[in-house]
Design a protein around this motif. Structure first.
Motif, short mmCIF file in Angstrom:
data_model
loop_
_atom_site.label_atom_id
_atom_site.label_comp_id
_atom_site.label_asym_id
_atom_site.label_seq_id
_atom_site.Cartn_x
_atom_site.Cartn_y
_atom_site.Cartn_z
N THR A 57 37.46 -34.85 14.90
CA THR A 57 38.72 -34.20 15.26
C THR A 57 38.78 -33.90 16.75
OG1 THR A 57 38.98 -33.22 13.06
CG2 THR A 57 40.18 -32.17 14.85
N LEU A 58 37.68 -33.43 17.32
CA LEU A 58 37.64 -33.16 18.75
C LEU A 58 37.81 -34.44 19.56
CD1 LEU A 58 34.71 -30.58 18.89
CD2 LEU A 58 37.15 -30.11 19.21
N LEU A 59 37.15 -35.50 19.14
CA LEU A 59 37.28 -36.78 19.84
C LEU A 59 38.71 -37.30 19.75
CD1 LEU A 59 33.95 -38.42 18.62
CD2 LEU A 59 34.45 -37.65 20.94
N GLU A 60 39.31 -37.16 18.60
CA GLU A 60 40.70 -37.58 18.39
C GLU A 60 41.64 -36.80 19.29
OE1 GLU A 60 42.76 -38.26 14.25
OE2 GLU A 60 42.94 -36.14 14.78
N LYS A 61 41.37 -35.52 19.44
CA LYS A 61 42.25 -34.64 20.22
C LYS A 61 42.10 -34.83 21.72
CE LYS A 61 43.34 -29.72 20.92
NZ LYS A 61 43.04 -28.33 20.46
N TYR A 62 40.86 -34.91 22.19
CA TYR A 62 40.62 -34.91 23.63
C TYR A 62 40.35 -36.29 24.22
CZ TYR A 62 40.35 -29.83 23.23
OH TYR A 62 40.65 -28.51 23.00
N LEU A 63 39.95 -37.25 23.42
CA LEU A 63 39.72 -38.61 23.91
C LEU A 63 40.41 -39.60 22.97
CD1 LEU A 63 37.00 -36.82 24.65
CD2 LEU A 63 36.16 -39.04 25.40
N VAL A 66 39.67 -43.46 23.02
CA VAL A 66 38.30 -43.95 22.83
C VAL A 66 38.10 -44.34 21.37
CG1 VAL A 66 35.85 -43.30 22.84
CG2 VAL A 66 37.35 -42.59 24.72
N GLN A 67 37.56 -45.52 21.15
CA GLN A 67 37.26 -45.95 19.78
C GLN A 67 35.92 -45.34 19.36
OE1 GLN A 67 35.24 -49.61 18.23
NE2 GLN A 67 37.36 -50.31 18.01
N VAL A 68 35.90 -44.74 18.18
CA VAL A 68 34.69 -44.11 17.67
C VAL A 68 34.21 -44.86 16.43
CG1 VAL A 68 33.63 -41.98 16.82
CG2 VAL A 68 35.51 -41.86 18.48
N ARG A 69 32.93 -45.17 16.40
CA ARG A 69 32.32 -45.78 15.23
C ARG A 69 31.31 -44.78 14.66
NH1 ARG A 69 31.45 -52.11 17.18
NH2 ARG A 69 33.30 -52.14 18.55
N LEU A 70 31.45 -44.44 13.41
CA LEU A 70 30.58 -43.46 12.78
C LEU A 70 29.36 -44.16 12.18
CD1 LEU A 70 29.86 -40.66 11.64
CD2 LEU A 70 31.34 -41.19 9.68
N LEU A 83 36.56 -38.84 4.32
CA LEU A 83 36.61 -39.14 5.75
C LEU A 83 37.62 -40.26 6.04
CD1 LEU A 83 32.82 -39.03 6.70
CD2 LEU A 83 34.58 -37.33 7.28
N ARG A 84 37.63 -41.28 5.20
CA ARG A 84 38.56 -42.39 5.44
C ARG A 84 40.01 -41.95 5.30
NH1 ARG A 84 36.11 -47.14 6.21
NH2 ARG A 84 34.05 -47.56 5.30
N LYS A 85 40.25 -41.01 4.42
CA LYS A 85 41.61 -40.50 4.26
C LYS A 85 42.09 -39.78 5.52
CE LYS A 85 44.36 -37.41 1.33
NZ LYS A 85 44.33 -36.47 0.16
N ARG A 86 41.19 -39.00 6.12
CA ARG A 86 41.56 -38.23 7.32
C ARG A 86 41.45 -39.08 8.58
NH1 ARG A 86 42.61 -36.84 11.45
NH2 ARG A 86 42.44 -34.80 12.51
N PHE A 87 40.49 -40.00 8.65
CA PHE A 87 40.26 -40.81 9.85
C PHE A 87 40.27 -42.29 9.49
CE2 PHE A 87 37.97 -36.76 10.26
CZ PHE A 87 38.55 -36.24 11.42
N PRO A 88 41.41 -42.83 9.12
CA PRO A 88 41.47 -44.22 8.64
C PRO A 88 41.08 -45.26 9.68
CG PRO A 88 43.68 -43.35 9.02
CD PRO A 88 42.75 -42.19 9.13
N ASN A 89 41.14 -44.89 10.96
CA ASN A 89 40.85 -45.86 12.02
C ASN A 89 39.42 -45.79 12.54
OD1 ASN A 89 43.54 -46.85 11.99
ND2 ASN A 89 44.20 -45.11 13.23
N PRO A 193 29.83 -24.80 20.74
CA PRO A 193 30.06 -24.45 19.33
C PRO A 193 29.75 -25.61 18.39
CG PRO A 193 31.90 -23.74 20.69
CD PRO A 193 31.03 -24.62 21.55
N ASP A 194 29.22 -25.29 17.25
CA ASP A 194 28.97 -26.28 16.20
C ASP A 194 30.24 -27.10 15.95
OD1 ASP A 194 28.89 -27.29 13.34
OD2 ASP A 194 26.93 -26.33 13.41
N GLY A 195 30.06 -28.40 15.74
CA GLY A 195 31.22 -29.26 15.52
C GLY A 195 32.09 -28.84 14.35
N ALA A 196 31.49 -28.14 13.38
CA ALA A 196 32.25 -27.72 12.20
C ALA A 196 33.38 -26.75 12.54
CB ALA A 196 31.32 -27.09 11.17
N PHE A 197 33.36 -26.15 13.73
CA PHE A 197 34.45 -25.26 14.14
C PHE A 197 35.78 -26.01 14.27
CE2 PHE A 197 31.20 -22.20 15.63
CZ PHE A 197 31.77 -21.02 15.21
N ALA A 198 35.73 -27.32 14.35
CA ALA A 198 36.96 -28.08 14.53
C ALA A 198 37.44 -28.77 13.26
CB ALA A 198 36.77 -29.13 15.64
N VAL A 199 36.74 -28.60 12.15
CA VAL A 199 37.12 -29.32 10.94
C VAL A 199 38.51 -28.92 10.47
CG1 VAL A 199 36.11 -27.66 9.30
CG2 VAL A 199 36.27 -30.07 8.68
#
Length: 423
Positions: A57-63, A66-70, A83-89, A193-199
């Motif tokens: 979510t942070l990457l989506e918001k601020y960058l 940028v293409q992200v591969r998990l 995850l695919r439902k929320r981040f289909p790309n 902050p832990d990444g979970a703060f942005a979930v």
């Protein structure tokens, strides 16, 4: 050859391409670059699950360009679908071919939030095979879950890997100080902050159905979480672990001391306020623990207003439930994190066996809601703090808002550092 009408119809699209190119150049040509997010450690804990969607979510918001591969360790048990439902790309890479291609295509590896430097071997591989830069985003260090003699142990390779990162962000100040004292000399070493703060995952339908089934109304219940000193992972078939007899014996020794204050807070909330209480698990072992330590021993008059959730859930339903609650308290860390992220008050009760991650509550300005179960003066404050949260929601939400503001500032600043490293 374009006629005048065709040309005018295409002008907006042409202009958009030009402006997009100019914007990309102005931003340091971050656009079109690809990075690997190394994350997703386990699925038996909604907090560990939350690390990944939080950072995404942070990457989506601020960058956004940028293409992200998990690159996950585990996205089973319905987590991949969530995850695919929320981040289909966002591609999820797992096969040797997919990982190797990502090593070729991507310019940076980001180690996501976690209990320690979980993907040490994969960072080493990234460095050895590509020589490309990497960063660490919000870990506890050393993050050893164990008895006192084990807690300061760490792999010496960690010092080198943290030092050579472009940045090393720690999710609690105790970890940051430990890293400094043990020789980590990364150019950027700070609290993050832990990444979970942005979930921001949601499953409103599931949450609403559960609440309706059990007579819980939005805003009229608190959530409570039990825990043992050591999560008895050996009880879950999916973990394939043999019982740890030493840890089991220690759990038995400490479980009443630790859970009794939470149980007493439940009793007082029910007897002194109109609120009900929902007992929830953060990890799969706490379903049973909640019944044993919190629900079963309750007086009959209190039990009538307490609901025990008898099965595990995923992060999206949990977040939707927390949003509908009046607050949360208990012996865990990441459910409180997800609550604060959504403006919901949350109290953290902790013990040393959970590592230093609890210190992040102090780091974000919520020290009044942080209690050490081995400090009698702290334990004595738990019930009054829970009652104050329940009886004065306006004051509680004001504390949350202040913490949120600080967390968001650090998120923005740390993502800015990542953007500079990509440009």
């Amino acid at each position: 050859m374009l006629n005048r009408r065709d040309f005018l119809q295409q002008v907006p699209g042409i202009a958009g391409l030009i402006l997009g190119s100019l914007s990309s150049l102005k931003a340091g040509n971050v656009a079109s670059k690809a990075i690997i997010l190394r994350s997703s450690w386990q699925t038996e804990n909604i907090g560990d699950i939350a690390h990944t969607p939080g950072v995404l979510t942070l990457l989506e918001k601020y960058l956004p360009d940028v293409q992200v591969r998990l690159w996950p360790s585990n996205v089973g048990n319905g987590v991949e679908e969530m995850l695919r439902k929320r981040f289909p790309n966002v591609p999820i890479i797992r096969t040797p071919e997919e990982i190797q291609k990502a090593f070729t295509d991507c310019v940076f590896m980001l180690h996501g939030s976690g209990p320690q430097l979980v993907a040490r071997k994969d960072i080493e591989r990234w460095v050895n095979e590509t020589g490309k830069p990497y960063g660490i985003y919000g870990i506890t260090f050393p993050g050893v879950y164990g008895f006192p003699e084990e807690r300061s142990k760490f792999n010496p390779i960690d010092i080198e890997l943290l030092t050579n990162a472009k940045f090393a962000y720690f999710r609690d100040s105790v970890s940051l100080e430990f890293a400094r004292k043990n020789g980590v000399k990364c150019p950027i070493m700070e609290f993050c902050p832990d990444g979970a703060f942005a979930v921001d995952l949601r499953d409103d339908a599931a949450a609403d159905a559960f609440l309706k089934e059990h007579g819980l109304e939005p805003g009229k219940f608190l959530c409570a979480i039990p825990q043992y000193r050591f999560s008895p992972w050996w009880e879950l078939p999916s973990k394939k672990q043999a019982p740890n007899e030493a840890k089991r014996a220690y759990n038995d020794k400490m479980k009443e001391q630790d859970n009794a204050p939470i149980r007493e807070a439940i009793i007082q909330v029910v007897r002194q306020t109109p609120l009900k209480v929902l007992l929830v698990p953060e990890n799969g072992t706490q379903v049973r623990i909640g019944k044993e330590m919190l629900y079963d021993p309750l007086p009959d008059d209190v039990k009538k207003k307490v609901v025990w959730r008898d099965h595990y859930w995923l992060t999206d339903e949990a977040v939707s439930t927390y949003i509908r609650s009046a607050g949360l308290f208990g012996l865990e860390m990441h459910s409180p994190i997800m609550c604060i992220a959504q403006g919901v008050p949350a109290i953290v009760c902790r013990f040393e066996e959970q590592t230093s991650k609890g210190a992040m509550w102090r780091d974000i300005g919520l020290n009044e809601w942080l209690f050490d179960m081995d400090t009698p003066s702290d334990v004595a404050k738990i019930v009054p703090a829970v009652l104050a949260m329940a009886k004065d929601p306006k004051a509680a939400k004001a504390k949350v808002a202040k913490a949120q503001k600080f967390v968001e500032k650090r998120q923005r600043e740390t993502m800015g550092v990542l953007a500079k490293n990509l440009s």
